[in-house]
Design an enzyme around this catalytic site. Structure first.
Site, short mmCIF file in Angstrom:
data_model
loop_
_atom_site.label_atom_id
_atom_site.label_comp_id
_atom_site.label_asym_id
_atom_site.label_seq_id
_atom_site.Cartn_x
_atom_site.Cartn_y
_atom_site.Cartn_z
N PRO A 237 0.95 -1.34 0.07
CA PRO A 237 -0.02 0.01 0.04
C PRO A 237 0.71 1.49 -0.06
O PRO A 237 0.03 2.25 -0.17
CB PRO A 237 -0.93 -0.17 1.23
CG PRO A 237 0.20 -0.93 2.10
CD PRO A 237 0.55 -1.88 1.15
N GLY A 238 2.15 1.23 -0.15
CA GLY A 238 3.01 2.56 -0.19
C GLY A 238 3.64 3.14 0.97
O GLY A 238 4.57 4.00 0.80
N LYS A 240 6.06 1.80 2.80
CA LYS A 240 7.57 1.52 2.64
C LYS A 240 8.09 2.59 1.40
O LYS A 240 9.24 3.22 1.40
CB LYS A 240 7.89 0.27 2.38
CG LYS A 240 7.46 -0.89 3.60
CD LYS A 240 8.01 -2.12 3.35
CE LYS A 240 7.54 -3.10 4.26
NZ LYS A 240 6.13 -3.35 4.47
N ARG A 263 -5.31 -1.07 -4.94
CA ARG A 263 -4.35 -0.87 -4.07
C ARG A 263 -3.26 0.32 -4.53
O ARG A 263 -3.03 1.07 -3.96
CB ARG A 263 -3.63 -2.04 -3.91
CG ARG A 263 -4.40 -3.08 -2.78
CD ARG A 263 -3.83 -4.38 -2.93
NE ARG A 263 -2.37 -4.39 -2.58
CZ ARG A 263 -1.90 -4.62 -1.50
NH1 ARG A 263 -2.49 -4.77 -0.33
NH2 ARG A 263 -0.47 -4.43 -1.05
N ASP A 305 9.14 -6.73 -1.03
CA ASP A 305 8.17 -7.18 0.04
C ASP A 305 7.07 -7.60 -0.64
O ASP A 305 6.05 -7.32 -0.79
CB ASP A 305 7.94 -5.71 0.75
CG ASP A 305 7.12 -6.16 2.08
OD1 ASP A 305 7.75 -6.67 3.18
OD2 ASP A 305 5.92 -5.88 2.25
N CYS A 359 6.00 -10.02 6.01
CA CYS A 359 5.16 -10.15 7.38
C CYS A 359 4.67 -11.51 7.92
O CYS A 359 3.62 -11.50 8.37
CB CYS A 359 4.14 -9.07 7.41
SG CYS A 359 2.67 -9.37 6.11
#
Length: 473
Positions: A237-238, A240, A263, A305, A359
């Site tokens: 979603p941005g 990082k 997204r 990621d 994650c």
């Protein structure tokens, strides 16, 4: 009997107002008063849990006409009961508006108390010292403000600044309107667990980013200097991406890819609010991006990621059904995609440093993926030894795995996370310097299909068509 007496008083308080509990249109689910009392009794059992969730989600502040007693009954039925199947009446749209936030805050409470089931929350209760308390981490967006200005603003609002933390215990002991500076990340503020800043003016203006500490590690460890060219391979979603832009000081270029158009659109809004102007967004599969494309010849940093099981993030597990403990088949499919993405990223010719993060808590998505990449590139890349004082290291499944980082509520007071930093062993002779080089000319061979792209405000759109290939995300 005492419980029923309490329930009766709550029910009476709700029914004394217009829009009584019967106005929930529970007729299809609750055929008599006894069932209504049972609902309220269950609500009372979870009273402390519901109070914590409602407060951290800011429900009563957002819905000023909603009374506390009725809010508890509604939130119980939404999160712990039948979920308004076939009913809910005029209250259902109200709860729908806040459903994702309420679910996320319930998941956050479980993380803080180290439980996985709703029933376990009753056993843990709110006794101090029974579980790790994951603080509210707040990254100061240095594209729009400074750390000193943000600290001063909070102090003027009546918060007490405690300076830089010296240990995890300092963060664990935070209470009330006190806050700290994180001992590791220079722009990260630490507030007590459940501090709600979603309505704070600095957050709404993009001066603050609400981001878990573990989620801040990938960009911080990639550490691209201003002027560098960076790929954010699976960007939405941005958060990082905005962190990378802050490290670059909006100088240089970020190529950000994601296949999910919705997204990506949300990400463009987030980046605009954060003041990011050095990022080019593309709705494209990273695996379809050619490392030989001249646009990327100066890319020396990649943040990867990828999509993962989310097993380290209970909030994500609630918001994305099936994201909890993954099946063996799903885990194999995810790990297969992650391996392909990491192998592909390591083929970019000028790459010097790459951060791989998830994650997830699963070895198959973490150490196994990194080990596979290193075996595919013997002598070319190595695991960089980072943050030697970090308390939670990678699983010892292969030599050097201790250089990887893991995170968890118990050991690091963060969400569950995995981070590995890979660096090139030798600098290839063809690597251009950041200053060199006029921008490359587009490839002579045009592609047959134009891919869709979204560009953050202030960024330059691409002019060369590219093919789009769907991939696993």
């Amino acid at each position: 009997m005492a419980l029923y007496a309490t329930a009766a008083s709550v029910l009476a308080g709700v029914e004394s107002r217009r829009g009584s509990i019967k106005g929930l249109v529970y007729a299809s689910s609750f055929q008599n008063v006894k069932q209504l009392y049972a609902l309220v009794c269950e609500t009372q059992r979870y009273s402390a849990v519901l109070d914590a969730v409602i407060a951290s989600a800011g429900l009563l502040r957002a819905e000023k006409k909603l009374r506390p007693h009725l809010a508890k009954v509604l939130v119980y039925e939404l999160l712990l009961g039948k979920g308004f199947r076939g009913g809910g009446g005029r209250w259902k749209p109200l709860l729908d508006r806040h459903q994702a936030r309420l679910k996320a805050e319930l998941a956050r409470l479980k993380v803080q108390r180290r439980v996985s089931r709703n029933e376990d929350l009753l056993q843990v209760g709110s006794r101090p010292g029974t579980a790790s308390q994951v603080p509210r981490f707040v990254r100061v967006n240095t594209l729009k403000t400074s750390l000193d200005d943000a600290v001063d603003y909070f102090k003027r609002q009546g918060f007490s600044y405690q300076g830089r933390a010296s240990s995890l215990e300092d963060a664990r002991a935070l209470r009330g309107r006190c806050f700290l500076l994180d001992p590791l990340l220079p722009e990260l503020l630490v507030f007590p667990a459940q501090t709600d800043l979603h309505d704070h003016p600095l957050y709404r203006a993009g001066h603050l980013i609400l981001q878990d500490k573990a989620s801040c590690l990938p960009a911080a460890l990639l550490a691209p200097p201003p002027g560098a060219h960076v790929i954010d391979a699976c960007a939405a979603p941005g958060n990082k991406t905005s962190h990378l832009a802050a490290l670059l000081k909006n100088q240089g270029k970020i190529f950000a890819f994601d296949l999910d158009a919705g997204r990506l659109a949300s990400m463009a809004t987030l980046l605009a609010r954060a003041g990011v102007s050095c990022c080019e967004l593309a709705e494209e599969d990273f695996l379809a991006v050619s490392p030989s494309d001249q646009r990327y010849r100066r890319v020396q940093y990649i943040l990867l990621d990828p999509s993962c099981s989310g097993s380290g993030m209970p909030a994500r597990q609630l918001e994305e059904p099936g994201a909890g403990t993954p099946s063996k088949a799903r885990l194999q499919a995810l790990a297969g995609f992650q391996q392909r993405a990491l192998r592909h990223a390591l083929t970019f010719p000028s790459l010097q440093r790459l951060v791989y993060s998830t994650c997830s808590l699963c070895q198959e998505e973490n150490e196994d993926v990194v080990c596979d990449a290193l075996q595919q590139n013997p002598g070319t890349f190595r695991l960089a030894p980072v943050l030697p004082s970090w308390p939670h290291r990678g699983l010892g499944t292969f030599p050097g795995a201790e250089h990887c980082l893991r995170a968890s509520p118990e050991t690091t007071l963060t969400g569950g996370f995995f981070v590995a930093v890979l660096e090139r062993v030798e600098v290839p002779s063809s690597v251009p310097q950041a200053e060199a080089a006029p921008e490359p000319t587009p490839s002579a061979a045009p592609r047959s299909k134009r891919r869709r792209q979204a560009v953050a405000p202030g960024a330059q759109p691409r002019t060369q068509p590219r093919t789009q290939q769907k991939g696993k995300r």
